[in-house]
Motif scaffolding. Structure first.
Motif, PDB file in Angstrom:
ATOM      1  N   PHE A  37       0.831  -1.200   0.000  1.00 33.65           N
ATOM      2  CA  PHE A  37       0.000   0.000   0.000  1.00 33.65           C
ATOM      3  C   PHE A  37       0.868   1.252   0.000  1.00 33.65           C
ATOM      4  O   PHE A  37       0.610   2.209  -0.742  1.00 33.65           O
ATOM      5  N   VAL A  41       0.397   4.014  -2.927  1.00 36.82           N
ATOM      6  CA  VAL A  41      -0.470   5.147  -2.606  1.00 36.82           C
ATOM      7  C   VAL A  41       0.179   6.475  -2.968  1.00 36.82           C
ATOM      8  O   VAL A  41      -0.509   7.465  -3.261  1.00 36.82           O
ATOM      9  N   ALA A 159      -4.863  -4.190  -1.255  1.00 33.27           N
ATOM     10  CA  ALA A 159      -4.187  -2.948  -0.832  1.00 33.27           C
ATOM     11  C   ALA A 159      -3.648  -2.164  -2.024  1.00 33.27           C
ATOM     12  O   ALA A 159      -3.976  -0.982  -2.186  1.00 33.27           O
ATOM     13  N   PRO A 160      -2.815  -2.769  -2.895  1.00 38.11           N
ATOM     14  CA  PRO A 160      -2.362  -1.994  -4.055  1.00 38.11           C
ATOM     15  C   PRO A 160      -3.464  -1.689  -5.055  1.00 38.11           C
ATOM     16  O   PRO A 160      -3.318  -0.787  -5.871  1.00 38.11           O
ATOM     17  N   ALA A 163      -4.967   1.451  -3.364  1.00 43.52           N
ATOM     18  CA  ALA A 163      -4.003   2.491  -2.982  1.00 43.52           C
ATOM     19  C   ALA A 163      -3.912   3.631  -3.999  1.00 43.52           C
ATOM     20  O   ALA A 163      -4.006   4.808  -3.605  1.00 43.52           O
TER      21      ALA A 163
END
Length: 414
Positions: A37, A41, A159-160, A163
């Motif tokens: 992340f 992000v 998460a990615p 993000a």
């Protein structure tokens, strides 16, 4: 299924403890997702950071590549430290430092200071992704670990996926500093999750830790051809993705003219594909074996990046032509990486932390190098073609390694 503590091995201390309690899968996903992340992000804000610090793109790109390099180097030491002192204390220390670095980032006076803070972030935050793998290996054998890692990475892929979208929205509404406040909050959440939900799983502590013993463990691993092949597979497969990650913001804004939030939405195709590939890996690895899953993933990755290259040469340059093939490449990564990582950390189970650290260092190190090379190649070009060429070369090499793994493991039915 009840978990059993592994038997003691010669030269390894074995404290008298109860069998390890299995941590919740969601807890392992949470701690493993922090670094991915934190990598992604900040990507939509890189052009804004370039303007805020009046720095050229090649220097701003270092907040990505140096973050990756810090993860790579730190994992070399994180794994062996956890073999000696346990997984849980190293997790708690790492997340605490990550939170502190995130709180400092918005006050960075120069781009060099921000790069330095990102180095600290990467070095500390990597404890989750490095030791999440080691914890899984503490509790499962190779085939079971590959399936378990498939489930963990399927969730981790979320998460990615979100993000860049979150980063793009924060950038457009609050500016780049808000991204670091968010990372501090998420680091604090991982700290709480570790404290409350993740027990110690390493009950086969190494008797001592020194540079001599550390390099002795690494030497044992590096003399094992299967470790080198599994690590080479994960490194090259990851390298394809990070080459794209290093250059995608430049291509999206400067060549395609996409806003950060729109870039984030298109980018979601990559981890969505990765989640699908990880789900398939979790379902089918025990049935087909790690070598076949690595071969399937590597073949699909080459097909995806070759499509990117052909589309670029044919003059197609829209966002769909860029991100749809990369979504397929994401699925390929999800198929191959759980088996490659599981294979690397299973070579010597008694030093799984060292194996996880060294393999992870090579994996992220390759990503850092190719990310920097891809960014530099784009800065000297008016098209995305140089990036696609680098990705294709990495994918071809990954397929050769996958074929070597298949030949080596076929007699054992892997």
């Amino acid at each position: 299924m009840p978990m059993r503590s592994p038997p003691p091995l010669p030269g390894v201390s074995e404290p008298l403890r109860a069998p390890p309690r299995r941590p919740p899968v969601l807890a392992l996903i949470a701690i493993s997702a922090l670094s991915p992340f934190a990598i992604n992000v900040v990507v939509p804000s890189m052009p804004a950071i370039e303007q805020a610090f009046d720095a050229d793109y090649s220097r701003v790109q270092l907040i990505l590549s140096m973050f990756l390099a810090a993860i790579a180097i730190s994992q070399i030491f994180v794994g062996p430290l956890s073999d000696r002192f346990g997984r849980r204390p190293i997790l708690l220390i790492g997340f605490t430092i990550f939170v502190a670095a995130s709180l400092l980032a918005p006050f960075a006076p120069t781009i060099e200071a921000l790069i330095g803070i990102r180095v600290i972030q990467g070095a500390a935050g990597c404890v989750g992704i490095a030791l999440g793998r080691a914890i899984v290996r503490d509790l499962f054998d190779r085939s079971q670990a590959a399936s378990m890692l498939g489930y963990v990475t399927m969730g981790l892929a979320m998460a990615p996926m979100v993000a860049p979208t979150i980063g793009g929205l924060l950038q457009e509404s609050l500016g780049w500093t808000a991204i670091f406040w968010l990372m501090a909050a998420l680091g604090g959440l991982c700290l709480l999750v570790t404290w409350r939900l993740i027990p110690e799983t390493n009950f086969r502590r190494t008797a001592a830790l020194s540079l001599r013993s550390l390099f002795a463990d690494f030497g044992q691993l590096l003399r094992r051809r299967d470790f080198l092949l599994f690590t080479g597979s994960s490194s090259l497969t990851t390298g394809v993705f990070f080459t794209f990650l290093g250059g995608a913001p430049y291509v999206a804004e400067r060549i395609l003219g996409l806003r950060p939030s729109v870039y984030g939405l298109w980018f979601a195709l990559l981890p969505l594909g990765y989640a699908l590939g990880s789900f398939l890996a979790a379902r089918f690895t025990e049935r087909f074996g790690v070598s076949r899953m690595i071969l399937a993933g590597s073949s699909l990755a080459l097909l995806a990046v070759a499509t990117l290259l052909v589309l670029s040469l044919a003059g197609f340059s829209g966002p769909a032509a860029l991100f749809v093939p990369m979504g397929v490449a994401g699925m390929a990564n999800g198929l191959a990486l759980p088996s490659a990582v599981s294979g690397a950390v299973s070579v010597r189970p008694e030093i799984a932390g060292a194996a996880s650290g060294l393999s992870g260092a090579a994996q992220i190190g390759m990503g850092a190098i190719l990310s920097a090379v891809g960014g530099a190649a784009l800065a000297a070009s008016s098209s995305a073609l140089p990036m696609f060429v680098i990705m294709t070369v990495a994918a071809v090499l990954a397929l050769f390694v996958a074929l070597a793994i298949g030949r080596r493991n076929q007699p054992r039915g892997a």
